[in-house]
Enzyme design. Structure first.
Site, mmCIF file in Angstrom:
data_model
loop_
_atom_site.group_PDB
_atom_site.id
_atom_site.type_symbol
_atom_site.label_atom_id
_atom_site.label_comp_id
_atom_site.label_asym_id
_atom_site.label_seq_id
_atom_site.Cartn_x
_atom_site.Cartn_y
_atom_site.Cartn_z
ATOM 1 N N SER A 199 16.733 20.260 87.099
ATOM 2 C CA SER A 199 16.690 18.910 86.533
ATOM 3 C C SER A 199 15.490 18.659 85.640
ATOM 4 C CB SER A 199 16.721 17.878 87.656
ATOM 5 O OG SER A 199 15.712 18.143 88.600
ATOM 6 N N HIS A 227 23.509 18.422 88.170
ATOM 7 C CA HIS A 227 23.384 18.221 86.719
ATOM 8 C C HIS A 227 24.340 19.101 85.929
ATOM 9 C CE1 HIS A 227 19.938 15.497 86.301
ATOM 10 N NE2 HIS A 227 19.378 16.129 87.316
ATOM 11 N N LYS A 259 26.082 11.045 88.754
ATOM 12 C CA LYS A 259 25.669 11.465 87.406
ATOM 13 C C LYS A 259 26.905 11.477 86.507
ATOM 14 C CE LYS A 259 21.383 13.537 88.843
ATOM 15 N NZ LYS A 259 20.902 14.484 89.840
HETATM 16 C C1 LIG Z 1 20.188 14.132 91.071
HETATM 17 C C2 LIG Z 1 20.208 15.266 92.018
HETATM 18 C C3 LIG Z 1 20.411 15.050 93.379
HETATM 19 C C4 LIG Z 1 20.477 13.672 93.966
HETATM 20 O O1 LIG Z 1 21.765 13.162 93.935
HETATM 21 P P1 LIG Z 1 22.050 11.758 94.637
HETATM 22 O O2 LIG Z 1 23.501 11.715 94.771
HETATM 23 O O3 LIG Z 1 21.489 10.708 93.734
HETATM 24 O O4 LIG Z 1 21.340 11.795 95.956
HETATM 25 C C5 LIG Z 1 20.504 16.145 94.202
HETATM 26 N N1 LIG Z 1 20.383 17.394 93.735
HETATM 27 C C6 LIG Z 1 20.154 17.644 92.432
HETATM 28 C C7 LIG Z 1 20.015 19.054 91.956
HETATM 29 C C8 LIG Z 1 20.052 16.589 91.543
HETATM 30 O O5 LIG Z 1 19.813 16.833 90.261
#
Ligand SMILES: *Cc1c(COP(=O)(O)O)cnc(C)c1O
Length: 409
Positions: A199, A227, A259
């Site tokens: 990320s 992502h 996302k």
């Molecule tokens: C954004 C992200 C998360 C968190 O996801 P949520 O559903 O908001 O808890 C977990 N793992 C990775 C790799 C992320 O990029």
């Protein structure tokens, strides 16, 4: 005065003053912007007005897609606000089942199970599926939820081991796997876990090489593709598709619905039926925490259906990503080469990143500066994120603002 002579509330007050005062005086205090309207390529920020948004994970522009919104409203009308229960008691609605089938189909695996977030999914996965004698082996730059879930696993089950390999360093992963197999305390399953897309760097987990090492050492592979899902690969199935791998070549996926897949909230574990069954029977978040809200389940399922039926969104995202990366380089900033939608511009100090992002916002471009502790000291960055919803004019304005920023530095 308390009988012990220690006043907890005064002590805590002093602590908050010290930390917050320190952040404030060094220009590192985060300011939460309030958005007045839906997420999209252009958003309205309170006391600012309209700006171009380059910091959302709304990679496919589905967060405010009419069908995604309508599916949520229909779900709310039909099922009400929620189950008021955990899933195994009386908390599973038909939309949960439908969503879990759609996720499994998208990834090409047997089954999936949803949670209120990917964070929760990670905290369900490792403490439930690992047993004493197992070792969890993690990339050094994995997401915080993996790091914390590993810690939790070692606390909940004494005798679960953990190790970290240098970021995407396959020689180091081999070293850690060899040492694990030579370790008399590690008698169980080896679990290798990696982000699909990292990320903060925007680079890819090297899944084919990691898979080969897992096969060589008999290890299980877990990929958090939060992502990558909806972004990577010809049809947006994720990072494994980018590498030409089938979903079934990944033992377990975790991912987020917060996302690209609608942007509401929620997460999942996906993989074999047996793994999911064990999560349902034994996962503490599945046994003690409420289901995903039904509105979100309905919106997310529709978002995934749109992804699968309209792969042109993924192609548009890919074209936008290329235009943005080319433009960022052209104005003289360094950005890591990668096909992901995350374009980090490394600027050094946290305060520099924050002041640059403030200056960008003054010019109507919303991109956040990330500093310590989200990234290591000295590697603060502006993270620009691209969406299929961006039109050429949005990307042109981003590049224009970066050009101005460069000329001022
Ligand atoms: C954004 C992200 C998360 C968190 O996801 P949520 O559903 O908001 O808890 C977990 N793992 C990775 C790799 C992320 O990029």
């Amino acid at each position: 005065m308390t009988t012990t002579g220690i006043d907890g509330s005064a002590m805590f007050r002093e602590r908050t003053d010290q930390v917050l005062g320190g952040l404030s005086s060094t220009g590192q205090l985060k300011h939460l912007q309030t958005i007045e309207g839906p997420m999209g390529p252009r958003i309205t920020i309170r006391d600012r007005g309209e700006v171009d948004c380059f910091c959302s994970n709304n990679y496919l522009g589905l967060a405010n897609h009419p069908e995604v919104v309508e599916a949520g409203i229909e779900g709310l009308r039909k099922y009400g606000a929620g189950t008021a229960s955990v899933r195994f008691i009386c908390g599973t609605f038909q939309p949960h089942e439908h969503l879990e089938n759609v996720i499994a189909e998208m990834l090409g695996v047997e089954a999936s199970y949803t949670f209120v977030s990917c964070w929760t999914a990670s905290e369900a996965l490792f403490p439930t599926l690992c047993d004493p004698g197992d070792m969890i082996i993690s990339d050094a730059l994995n997401h915080a939820c993996i790091i914390d879930a590993m810690r939790l696993a070692t606390v909940i089950k004494k005798g679960v081991h953990k190790a970290v390999y240098q970021h995407s360093d396959m020689d180091d992963l081999r070293r850690v796997l060899s040492e694990a197999r030579a370790n008399a305390d590690v008698t169980g399953v080896l679990w290798v876990v990696t982000d699909g897309v990292f990320s903060m760097e925007g680079d890819l987990g090297r899944l084919p090489e990691i898979r080969a090492l897992c096969d060589e050492f008999g290890a299980m592979l877990v990929v958090d593709d939060s992502h990558g899902t909806g972004v990577m690969g010809e049809t947006g199935r994720g990072t494994h598709e980018h590498w030409g791998m089938k979903g079934a070549e990944i033992d377990l996926f975790t991912g987020t619905l917060g996302k690209a897949l609608g942007g509401g909230a929620g997460g999942y574990i996906a993989g074999s039926r047996a793994a999911i069954d064990l999560i349902i029977q034994r996962g503490r978040p599945t046994l003690f925490s409420n289901a995903l809200p039904v509105t979100v389940a309905c919106s997310a399922a529709r978002a995934i259906e749109l992804l699968m039926s309209e792969p042109e969104r993924v192609a548009r995202l890919r074209a936008n990503v290329k235009a943005a990366r080319d433009g960022i380089r052209e104005v003289g900033f360094e950005v890591l080469e990668s096909p992901t939608a995350i374009c980090p511009i490394i600027v050094g100090e946290t305060a520099t990143a924050i002041s640059m992002s403030n200056r960008l916002l003054d010019m109507g471009v919303f991109a956040i500066g990330f500093g310590y502790p989200v990234v290591p000291e000295g590697e603060a960055r502006i993270r620009v994120q691209i969406s299929a919803a961006h039109e050429p004019e949005h990307i042109e304005r981003l590049i224009g603002a970066l050009r101005t920023l460069k000329s001022e530095s």
